[in-house]
Design a protein around this motif. Sequence first.
Motif, PDB file in Angstrom:
ATOM      1  N   SER A   7      32.425 -47.417  79.611  1.00  0.00           N
ATOM      2  CA  SER A   7      31.915 -48.750  79.284  1.00  0.00           C
ATOM      3  C   SER A   7      31.990 -48.987  77.781  1.00  0.00           C
ATOM      4  O   SER A   7      31.349 -49.893  77.255  1.00  0.00           O
ATOM      5  CB  SER A   7      30.462 -48.884  79.752  1.00  0.00           C
ATOM      6  N   GLU A   8      32.788 -48.161  77.083  1.00  0.00           N
ATOM      7  CA  GLU A   8      32.946 -48.291  75.636  1.00  0.00           C
ATOM      8  C   GLU A   8      34.255 -49.007  75.312  1.00  0.00           C
ATOM      9  O   GLU A   8      35.315 -48.668  75.847  1.00  0.00           O
ATOM     10  CB  GLU A   8      32.945 -46.918  74.971  1.00  0.00           C
ATOM     11  N   ALA A   9      34.163 -49.969  74.403  1.00  0.00           N
ATOM     12  CA  ALA A   9      35.338 -50.761  74.033  1.00  0.00           C
ATOM     13  C   ALA A   9      36.437 -49.885  73.448  1.00  0.00           C
ATOM     14  O   ALA A   9      37.619 -50.102  73.716  1.00  0.00           O
ATOM     15  CB  ALA A   9      34.945 -51.850  73.041  1.00  0.00           C
ATOM     16  N   ARG A  10      36.065 -48.884  72.644  1.00  0.00           N
ATOM     17  CA  ARG A  10      37.067 -48.062  71.981  1.00  0.00           C
ATOM     18  C   ARG A  10      37.913 -47.277  72.979  1.00  0.00           C
ATOM     19  O   ARG A  10      39.107 -47.055  72.748  1.00  0.00           O
ATOM     20  CB  ARG A  10      36.405 -47.103  70.991  1.00  0.00           C
ATOM     21  N   VAL A  11      37.318 -46.857  74.094  1.00  0.00           N
ATOM     22  CA  VAL A  11      38.056 -46.081  75.091  1.00  0.00           C
ATOM     23  C   VAL A  11      39.062 -46.968  75.825  1.00  0.00           C
ATOM     24  O   VAL A  11      40.237 -46.617  75.976  1.00  0.00           O
ATOM     25  CB  VAL A  11      37.092 -45.428  76.099  1.00  0.00           C
ATOM     26  N   VAL A  12      38.605 -48.137  76.274  1.00  0.00           N
ATOM     27  CA  VAL A  12      39.486 -49.062  76.984  1.00  0.00           C
ATOM     28  C   VAL A  12      40.583 -49.567  76.051  1.00  0.00           C
ATOM     29  O   VAL A  12      41.764 -49.637  76.423  1.00  0.00           O
ATOM     30  CB  VAL A  12      38.684 -50.242  77.562  1.00  0.00           C
ATOM     31  N   ALA A  13      40.207 -49.902  74.810  1.00  0.00           N
ATOM     32  CA  ALA A  13      41.186 -50.379  73.833  1.00  0.00           C
ATOM     33  C   ALA A  13      42.198 -49.288  73.508  1.00  0.00           C
ATOM     34  O   ALA A  13      43.392 -49.554  73.380  1.00  0.00           O
ATOM     35  CB  ALA A  13      40.479 -50.830  72.557  1.00  0.00           C
ATOM     36  N   GLY A  14      41.716 -48.051  73.378  1.00  0.00           N
ATOM     37  CA  GLY A  14      42.627 -46.947  73.096  1.00  0.00           C
ATOM     38  C   GLY A  14      43.633 -46.733  74.203  1.00  0.00           C
ATOM     39  O   GLY A  14      44.816 -46.477  73.949  1.00  0.00           O
TER      40      GLY A  14
END
Length: 231
Positions: A45-52
């Motif tokens: 649910s973290e933006a950085r993981v999905v964006a990465g």
Amino acid sequence: MKKIFLLVLLCIFSLGFSQKKKKAKAVVEKETAIIYTETDAENSSEARVVAGFLKQNPNHPKTDHFKRKLLDIIMATPSPSESKPVMMASVGKDKVNNAKTDNFNKSLASNTASKSSTPTRTVNYASVGGTSKKSEPSEQGKKTAALLTHLFSNDISDKEAYVNVKNRSKCNMEVKISGKKNYSLSIPAKSENYVLIDKGDYQLSTKVCDSPYTALKKIDKDIEIALNVGE
């Protein structure tokens, strides 16, 4: 008699000191390149993981799904003091969301274009969440926006690197990153935290459950560092 008594005390002190010394365990470090899998992106649910994941897999068949998920995450975490924009009430949530989705997809497409061109970092992901003019984004919001801009940039002259530190131990830690600029990361037990830093030579230092850790690193790319104490 006094000599015997002193000798016994010395033996007890030496034994206690040696046992205490044995409790200090070596710190185990694992440094890797940051790679996100589909499972990571689906479960996080973290933006950085999905964006990465999107940055590393621009042609994945579920790209649109993860774009929508990333947008939902960003829109769901506004600044606590942020008020709803006036146009949200007058136009309607669905229309605003559709407009934001279109703008986000255009921004994402422009930043994941062919590397043969010379893209520049012009996208400000802080605006994706729709902040009002009367309030400033939270520090976490600014941090997330800066990371998203960094992740989606193809600019080879980018002077920043993303450092993610995983605390695998059962103790909280404070990681100091010292160099031409100084940074500090608070990381709870069994958790992780990240920071964007200027590329360069740094000294990393912390204590992992009372075991000291110090390392010199040349940070010129995005990296992940996992820390724990040995068995």
